[in-house]
Write a protein that holds these residues in place. Structure first.
Motif, PDB file in Angstrom:
ATOM      1  N   GLY A  51       0.801  -1.221   0.000  1.00 46.06           N
ATOM      2  CA  GLY A  51       0.000   0.000   0.000  1.00 46.06           C
ATOM      3  C   GLY A  51       0.836   1.274   0.000  1.00 46.06           C
ATOM      4  N   PRO A  52       1.749   1.436   0.969  1.00 45.68           N
ATOM      5  CA  PRO A  52       2.580   2.639   0.976  1.00 45.68           C
ATOM      6  C   PRO A  52       3.449   2.785  -0.274  1.00 45.68           C
ATOM      7  CG  PRO A  52       2.694   1.544   3.099  1.00 45.68           C
ATOM      8  CD  PRO A  52       1.956   0.629   2.165  1.00 45.68           C
ATOM      9  N   VAL A  53       3.910   1.672  -0.817  1.00 42.52           N
ATOM     10  CA  VAL A  53       4.721   1.714  -2.042  1.00 42.52           C
ATOM     11  C   VAL A  53       3.884   2.231  -3.208  1.00 42.52           C
ATOM     12  CG1 VAL A  53       5.999   0.301  -3.703  1.00 42.52           C
ATOM     13  CG2 VAL A  53       6.244  -0.133  -1.252  1.00 42.52           C
ATOM     14  N   MET A  54       2.650   1.777  -3.301  1.00 39.17           N
ATOM     15  CA  MET A  54       1.770   2.216  -4.385  1.00 39.17           C
ATOM     16  C   MET A  54       1.433   3.698  -4.239  1.00 39.17           C
ATOM     17  SD  MET A  54      -0.542  -1.276  -4.704  1.00 39.17           S
ATOM     18  CE  MET A  54      -2.027  -0.398  -4.772  1.00 39.17           C
ATOM     19  N   LEU A  55       1.202   4.164  -3.015  1.00 36.87           N
ATOM     20  CA  LEU A  55       0.903   5.573  -2.793  1.00 36.87           C
ATOM     21  C   LEU A  55       2.113   6.458  -3.097  1.00 36.87           C
ATOM     22  CD1 LEU A  55      -1.268   5.371   0.434  1.00 36.87           C
ATOM     23  CD2 LEU A  55      -2.026   5.815  -1.899  1.00 36.87           C
ATOM     24  N   LEU A  56       3.303   5.990  -2.756  1.00 37.04           N
ATOM     25  CA  LEU A  56       4.520   6.727  -3.078  1.00 37.04           C
ATOM     26  C   LEU A  56       4.703   6.823  -4.588  1.00 37.04           C
ATOM     27  CD1 LEU A  56       7.127   8.115  -2.151  1.00 37.04           C
ATOM     28  CD2 LEU A  56       8.217   5.863  -2.164  1.00 37.04           C
ATOM     29  N   ARG A  57       4.471   5.728  -5.269  1.00 36.24           N
ATOM     30  CA  ARG A  57       4.584   5.721  -6.739  1.00 36.24           C
ATOM     31  C   ARG A  57       3.581   6.694  -7.356  1.00 36.24           C
ATOM     32  NH1 ARG A  57       2.164   2.931 -11.096  1.00 36.24           N
ATOM     33  NH2 ARG A  57       3.584   2.785 -12.853  1.00 36.24           N
ATOM     34  N   GLU A  58       2.365   6.745  -6.796  1.00 32.87           N
ATOM     35  CA  GLU A  58       1.354   7.670  -7.304  1.00 32.87           C
ATOM     36  C   GLU A  58       1.828   9.116  -7.163  1.00 32.87           C
ATOM     37  OE1 GLU A  58      -3.362   8.843  -6.697  1.00 32.87           O
ATOM     38  OE2 GLU A  58      -2.378   7.632  -5.176  1.00 32.87           O
ATOM     39  N   THR A  96       4.824   9.864  -9.668  1.00 33.15           N
ATOM     40  CA  THR A  96       4.476   9.866 -11.098  1.00 33.15           C
ATOM     41  C   THR A  96       3.268  10.754 -11.352  1.00 33.15           C
ATOM     42  OG1 THR A  96       3.090   7.900 -10.852  1.00 33.15           O
ATOM     43  CG2 THR A  96       5.405   7.544 -11.446  1.00 33.15           C
ATOM     44  N   HIS A  97       3.191  11.849 -10.636  1.00 32.81           N
ATOM     45  CA  HIS A  97       2.080  12.795 -10.736  1.00 32.81           C
ATOM     46  C   HIS A  97       2.068  13.396 -12.147  1.00 32.81           C
ATOM     47  CE1 HIS A  97      -0.586  16.027  -9.516  1.00 32.81           C
ATOM     48  NE2 HIS A  97      -0.733  15.409  -8.358  1.00 32.81           N
ATOM     49  N   PRO A  98       1.002  13.163 -12.944  1.00 30.06           N
ATOM     50  CA  PRO A  98       0.984  13.695 -14.313  1.00 30.06           C
ATOM     51  C   PRO A  98       0.757  15.206 -14.333  1.00 30.06           C
ATOM     52  CG  PRO A  98      -1.088  12.620 -13.824  1.00 30.06           C
ATOM     53  CD  PRO A  98      -0.190  12.380 -12.643  1.00 30.06           C
ATOM     54  N   THR A 118      -5.610   2.622  -1.658  1.00 34.09           N
ATOM     55  CA  THR A 118      -4.501   1.884  -2.263  1.00 34.09           C
ATOM     56  C   THR A 118      -4.938   0.935  -3.380  1.00 34.09           C
ATOM     57  OG1 THR A 118      -4.642   0.231  -0.511  1.00 34.09           O
ATOM     58  CG2 THR A 118      -3.050   2.013  -0.205  1.00 34.09           C
ATOM     59  N   CYS A 119      -6.153   1.057  -3.850  1.00 30.96           N
ATOM     60  CA  CYS A 119      -6.605   0.219  -4.967  1.00 30.96           C
ATOM     61  C   CYS A 119      -5.902   0.665  -6.247  1.00 30.96           C
ATOM     62  CB  CYS A 119      -8.124   0.360  -5.114  1.00 30.96           C
ATOM     63  SG  CYS A 119      -8.768  -0.268  -6.666  1.00 30.96           S
ATOM     64  N   PRO A 120      -5.211  -0.247  -6.946  1.00 31.90           N
ATOM     65  CA  PRO A 120      -4.484   0.153  -8.157  1.00 31.90           C
ATOM     66  C   PRO A 120      -5.394   0.724  -9.249  1.00 31.90           C
ATOM     67  CG  PRO A 120      -4.312  -2.228  -7.793  1.00 31.90           C
ATOM     68  CD  PRO A 120      -5.052  -1.658  -6.633  1.00 31.90           C
ATOM     69  N   PHE A 121      -6.620   0.243  -9.334  1.00 31.37           N
ATOM     70  CA  PHE A 121      -7.538   0.756 -10.348  1.00 31.37           C
ATOM     71  C   PHE A 121      -8.028   2.156  -9.977  1.00 31.37           C
ATOM     72  CE2 PHE A 121      -7.781  -3.882 -10.505  1.00 31.37           C
ATOM     73  CZ  PHE A 121      -7.338  -4.078 -11.800  1.00 31.37           C
ATOM     74  N   CYS A 122      -8.184   2.400  -8.678  1.00 31.63           N
ATOM     75  CA  CYS A 122      -8.561   3.738  -8.210  1.00 31.63           C
ATOM     76  C   CYS A 122      -7.419   4.721  -8.453  1.00 31.63           C
ATOM     77  CB  CYS A 122      -8.917   3.703  -6.724  1.00 31.63           C
ATOM     78  SG  CYS A 122     -10.350   2.673  -6.353  1.00 31.63           S
ATOM     79  N   ILE A 123      -6.195   4.277  -8.230  1.00 29.26           N
ATOM     80  CA  ILE A 123      -5.024   5.117  -8.496  1.00 29.26           C
ATOM     81  C   ILE A 123      -4.988   5.499  -9.969  1.00 29.26           C
ATOM     82  CG2 ILE A 123      -2.498   5.110  -8.601  1.00 29.26           C
ATOM     83  CD1 ILE A 123      -2.561   3.426  -5.999  1.00 29.26           C
ATOM     84  N   ARG A 155      -7.552   8.195 -10.498  1.00 30.92           N
ATOM     85  CA  ARG A 155      -7.097   9.459  -9.898  1.00 30.92           C
ATOM     86  C   ARG A 155      -6.010  10.107 -10.743  1.00 30.92           C
ATOM     87  NH1 ARG A 155      -7.179   6.527  -4.755  1.00 30.92           N
ATOM     88  NH2 ARG A 155      -4.900   6.476  -4.845  1.00 30.92           N
ATOM     89  N   GLN A 156      -5.120   9.319 -11.312  1.00 26.36           N
ATOM     90  CA  GLN A 156      -4.073   9.868 -12.188  1.00 26.36           C
ATOM     91  C   GLN A 156      -4.694  10.525 -13.423  1.00 26.36           C
ATOM     92  OE1 GLN A 156      -1.429  10.261 -10.537  1.00 26.36           O
ATOM     93  NE2 GLN A 156       0.092   8.772 -11.205  1.00 26.36           N
ATOM     94  N   GLU A 157      -5.709   9.905 -13.978  1.00 24.04           N
ATOM     95  CA  GLU A 157      -6.384  10.492 -15.149  1.00 24.04           C
ATOM     96  C   GLU A 157      -7.127  11.767 -14.752  1.00 24.04           C
ATOM     97  OE1 GLU A 157      -7.251  10.973 -19.111  1.00 24.04           O
ATOM     98  OE2 GLU A 157      -5.807   9.654 -18.143  1.00 24.04           O
ATOM     99  N   MET A 158      -7.704  11.778 -13.566  1.00 23.49           N
ATOM    100  CA  MET A 158      -8.360  12.993 -13.078  1.00 23.49           C
ATOM    101  C   MET A 158      -7.353  14.137 -12.961  1.00 23.49           C
ATOM    102  SD  MET A 158     -10.920  11.277 -10.208  1.00 23.49           S
ATOM    103  CE  MET A 158     -10.714  12.645  -9.100  1.00 23.49           C
ATOM    104  N   ARG A 159      -6.157  13.845 -12.491  1.00 32.22           N
ATOM    105  CA  ARG A 159      -5.115  14.871 -12.403  1.00 32.22           C
ATOM    106  C   ARG A 159      -4.677  15.325 -13.792  1.00 32.22           C
ATOM    107  NH1 ARG A 159      -3.248  11.273  -8.393  1.00 32.22           N
ATOM    108  NH2 ARG A 159      -3.601  12.117  -6.333  1.00 32.22           N
ATOM    109  N   ARG A 160      -4.532  14.366 -14.708  1.00 38.19           N
ATOM    110  CA  ARG A 160      -4.098  14.706 -16.065  1.00 38.19           C
ATOM    111  C   ARG A 160      -5.107  15.620 -16.744  1.00 38.19           C
ATOM    112  NH1 ARG A 160      -4.373  13.786 -21.131  1.00 38.19           N
ATOM    113  NH2 ARG A 160      -5.976  12.224 -21.188  1.00 38.19           N
TER     114      ARG A 160
END
Length: 130
Positions: free
Chosen positions: A17-24, A27-29, A56-61, A64-69
């Motif tokens: 979980g923390p690793v996935m959140l750090l990666r998010e 890699t902030h678009p 920490t759901c990978p599909f939710c991440i 969220r990345q697309e929402m930021r983009r």
């Protein structure tokens, strides 16, 4: 046996979980740049949207990345730790499954869109050209 399987996956979530959140975060678009008037119009349209998610759901991440983009200010509702949001998702949406985008139209009726690919397709179709 069931206990060991649950314990294994719970431990896996705690470690990854923390690793996935750090990666998010790393890699902030870069967000789409719009004129202030156009961004205000998009923000107003986003007021009718709510994303039910787990942190920490990978599909939710991915959503969220697309929402930021796309520079979208969509309300995020935690369905993992907030019991009310989880109940709303199950009762109104039909399934406790994330990510889920609640789309409310002008008449007040709601559509519940599941699956990250469908949500991203909807957001791109509605906001990428705005």
């Amino acid at each position: 046996m069931k206990f060991f399987i649950r314990t294994f996956f719970k431990t896996l979530r705690l470690v990854l979980g923390p690793v996935m959140l750090l990666r998010e975060r790393l890699t902030h678009p870069v967000g789409l740049v719009r004129s202030p008037a156009l961004q205000a119009q998009v923000d107003q349209q986003c007021g009718n949207l709510a994303l039910y998610q787990f942190t920490t759901c990978p599909f939710c991440i991915k959503v969220r990345q697309e929402m930021r983009r796309l520079s979208l200010n969509i309300e995020r509702r935690d369905a993992q730790h907030d019991v009310k949001n989880r109940e709303d998702l199950g009762r109104q949406g039909g399934e406790v499954k994330v990510p889920c985008l609640k789309i409310t139209d002008a008449s007040g009726s709601s559509q519940w869109l599941y699956e990250s690919g469908a949500i991203i397709g909807y957001l791109q179709g509605r906001f990428a050209t705005v």
